[in-house]
Design an enzyme around this catalytic site. Structure first.
Site, short mmCIF file in Angstrom:
data_model
loop_
_atom_site.label_atom_id
_atom_site.label_comp_id
_atom_site.label_asym_id
_atom_site.label_seq_id
_atom_site.Cartn_x
_atom_site.Cartn_y
_atom_site.Cartn_z
N GLU A 1 -36.29 -18.96 -38.56
CA GLU A 1 -36.72 -19.18 -39.93
C GLU A 1 -37.13 -20.62 -40.22
OE1 GLU A 1 -34.31 -17.36 -42.89
OE2 GLU A 1 -34.85 -15.38 -42.12
N ASP B 1 -27.30 -20.44 -43.17
CA ASP B 1 -26.33 -19.51 -43.75
C ASP B 1 -25.18 -19.22 -42.80
OD1 ASP B 1 -26.36 -16.01 -44.68
OD2 ASP B 1 -25.30 -17.70 -45.63
N TYR C 1 -35.93 -8.23 -44.84
CA TYR C 1 -34.86 -7.65 -45.67
C TYR C 1 -35.47 -6.92 -46.86
CZ TYR C 1 -31.56 -10.54 -43.03
OH TYR C 1 -30.80 -11.11 -42.05
N GLU D 1 -34.00 -9.61 -37.58
CA GLU D 1 -32.89 -9.36 -38.51
C GLU D 1 -33.32 -8.34 -39.56
OE1 GLU D 1 -31.40 -12.91 -40.39
OE2 GLU D 1 -31.68 -14.08 -38.57
C1 GCU Z 1 -31.76 -15.12 -42.80
C2 GCU Z 1 -31.10 -16.00 -41.74
C3 GCU Z 1 -29.67 -15.64 -41.46
C4 GCU Z 1 -28.95 -15.30 -42.76
C5 GCU Z 1 -29.61 -14.06 -43.32
C6 GCU Z 1 -28.95 -13.60 -44.63
O1 GCU Z 1 -32.65 -14.24 -42.24
O2 GCU Z 1 -31.81 -15.98 -40.51
O3 GCU Z 1 -29.05 -16.75 -40.83
O4 GCU Z 1 -27.57 -15.08 -42.55
O5 GCU Z 1 -30.97 -14.35 -43.64
O6 GCU Z 1 -29.40 -14.08 -45.68
O7 GCU Z 1 -28.00 -12.83 -44.55
#
Ligand code: GCU
Length: 584
Positions: free
Chosen positions: A402, A163, A454, A490
């Protein structure tokens, strides 16, 4: 690999600036003799990506030619002269005056060649950059979407497996540098603390068989030195610093390490390196810096800048560190690839803790192209550790981000990488950042369990409360089973700058405030959570897809122009940043 420096016995010339550039859509450059130089090029900046600079080249991921000319500096006639590239993405082939110097594969890590066929005047340096993306590269693209590999992203253009936008070009400085033929080839520094004494273990690897070495460490009113004969091509010696001033975020004490190599009683090479005396260790479910528990507050980031793409930008480097300091961060991860060496030198000086990561993002273990991906990944792990291991700011290695670790064979491939990393550097914890958690077949190899989570965004959508509950339960379960420290690599939500809603809704600034506030408070309350990094410090460029408005990931706490969103002040309050007069 040593970082090039000017010293009393070394000189460098930085070739950064305006070069000549040509796209080569038909791949005819070699046939047209461009290896010796070419005409009718257009201007391009080195370092920078070509995608946002060159008209019509934003989505061009093929071959392009770079050219510059330089004069051999006065007095270098009897020196060993090398040309060093800080990073070229993805593949580079280099000619000097029409003579092939060599090739290098993979971005974000330095490489160098002896400047064969160097002339006194009118030297033409030509670089063919191949920006192609594909399943045999790391990171990969155009991957097979096998359900077992669980690529969750929707179709995107370009079809990367990751991403962030796959910028191409010569992304970091190109340095020509001269040394004697008898010179330091590599240096490994490891520090220990015994009581109030600092022990600095220095290992030298030399070229050209110099006879002796003198190593001096000075700083904070102290100077210690030792001499050693050089056996074959290496020497090892330990220096003791009584009452050592340790390196930490609060007090990033650095010492000046100087190395002189001698032959026949004459100094033939001199090199220096800032070093920090500190220790980092995992103790049960705690992460200890200098024997004391630390909690990592900070960000996942990208090297991503307006117009420059992924090109090294000291301006933004300084600004990003100012923003992190303002908000009260003490750390970041070099997601998802090694960052510029200059960034680590700055982190050493400022006392910022860094998790240094390989370019292995979203590795998958489908047999197609797997051998190639594994070969490149191993090369990158070794090059990353050999490049960064002398920086006190680097406290942990992340071998991947990931990875798609549902396939049983992934565990064996990761075990190999962990063995390699630990052999190269037994002093630092090693991890990788998982999105699978308990379903990740390699998770238990990690010294620190690192997770991207997330909840309230990709799951428990729109329901922060439910996400927090689920996250709390999940972390407690993983900790109960592993009894290891847990780091959240993250967490974040896409937030369109200027979008407001009451009550908060997803994509609004209010939703980001509530999401980050609730998650930080939850994680701060769990003693086995040794840190959490917000995704991301700044908005950044991605491939185009239905989930990336205008090709952007908007999870930044700051915009791509480095302006704060509403949540920045809330995070600053939570992280108890010292009130500074300067606003961001
Ligand atoms: C993942 C990934 C990121 C990505 C993020 C997202 O965790 O590690 O590279 O940008 O999700 O979806 O914002």
């Amino acid at each position: 690999m040593l970082y090039p420096r000017n010293t009393t016995h070394r000189q460098l010339v930085d070739l950064s600036g305006l070069w000549s550039f040509r796209l080569d859509r038909e791949g005819r450059g070699r046939d047209l003799g461009w290896t010796h130089g070419f005409e009718a090029g257009e201007p391009i900046v080195v370092p920078a990506s070509w995608n946002d600079l060159v008209t019509g080249a934003r989505d061009y991921f093929g071959e392009a030619w770079y050219q510059t000319r330089f004069v051999r500096p006065w007095g270098w006639h009897d020196k060993r002269i090398r040309i060093r590239f800080g990073s070229v993405n993805y593949h580079a082939t280099v000619w000097l005056n029409g003579v092939l110097l060599g090739e290098h594969e993979g971005g974000h890590l330095p490489f160098e060649f002896d400047a064969l066929a160097l002339r006194e005047d009118h030297n033409t340096l030509v670089v063919l950059v191949d920006g192609a993306i594909g399943p045999n590269r790391v990171p990969s693209a155009d991957v097979r979407r096998d359900p077992l590999d669980n690529f969750m992203r929707p179709e995107q253009t370009p079809d990367t497996s990751h991403d962030f936008f796959p910028y191409c070009g010569i992304h970091r400085p190109v340095i020509v540098y001269a040394t004697a033929h008898q010179a330091l080839a590599d240096l490994v520094v490891r520090t220990e603390v015994e009581g109030d004494r600092g022990l600095v273990d220095v290992r030298l690897h030399t070229d050209g068989a110099p006879e002796g070495a003198r190593v001096t460490i000075s700083g904070h009113g102290q100077t210690v030195w030792r001499e050693a004969a050089i056996g074959a091509d290496r020497a090892a010696l330990t220096l003791e610093l009584p009452e050592a001033r340790l390196w930490s975020p609060e007090e990033p004490n650095l010492y000046d390490l100087r190395i002189e190599l001698t032959s026949g009683g004459t100094v033939v090479d001199a090199y220096h390196q800032a070093i920090g005396v500190r220790t980092i260790a995992v103790d049960g479910d705690r992460l200890l810096l200098n024997g004391h528990p630390i909690h990592l507050r900070g960000f996942g980031r990208h090297e991503d800048f307006h117009l420059a793409g992924r090109g090294y930008q000291p301006l933004t480097l300084v600004k990003d560190h100012a923003l992190m300091r303002w908000v009260g961060a003490n750390s970041y991860r070099t997601s998802h690839y090694p960052y510029a060496e200059e960034a680590l030198e700055l982190a050493d000086q400022l006392g910022v803790l860094v998790i240094s990561e390989t370019p292995c993002v979203e590795m998958y273990f489908h047999p197609d192209g797997l051998d190639e991906r594994l070969r490149v990944w191993e090369m990158q792990t070794q090059a990353l550790i050999e490049r960064d291991r002398n920086h006190p700011c680097v406290i942990m290695w992340s071998l991947a981000n990931e990875p798609h670790n549902r396939r049983p064979e992934a565990e064996g491939h990761f075990a190999h990488q962990f063995r390699l990393a630990r052999a190269l550097d037994p002093t630092r914890p090693v991890t990788f950042v998982s999105y699978l958690g308990e379903d990740d077949v390699a998770l238990d190899l990690c010294d620190v369990i690192a997770l991207n989570r997330y909840r309230g965004w990709y799951s428990e959508v729109g329901d922060i409360g439910a996400g927090i509950e689920r996250l709390s339960t999940e972390l407690d379960a993983i900790h109960a089973r592993t009894r290891k420290p847990i780091f959240i690599g993250e967490f974040g939500v896409d937030t369109i700058p200027g979008m407001h809603a009451e009550p908060p809704v997803m994509f609004s600034e209010e939703y980001q405030v509530d999401f980050l506030d609730a998650t930080i408070r939850l994680l701060d309350a769990k003693p086995y959570v040794v840190g959490a990094h917000i995704w991301n410090l700044c908005d950044f460029a991605t491939a185009q897809s239905i989930t990336r408005v205008a090709g952007r990931n908007y999870k930044g706490l700051f915009t791509r122009e480095r302006q704060p969103k509403m949540a920045a002040r809330r995070v600053r309050e939570l992280w108890h940043a010292p009130r500074s007069e300067e606003e961001p």
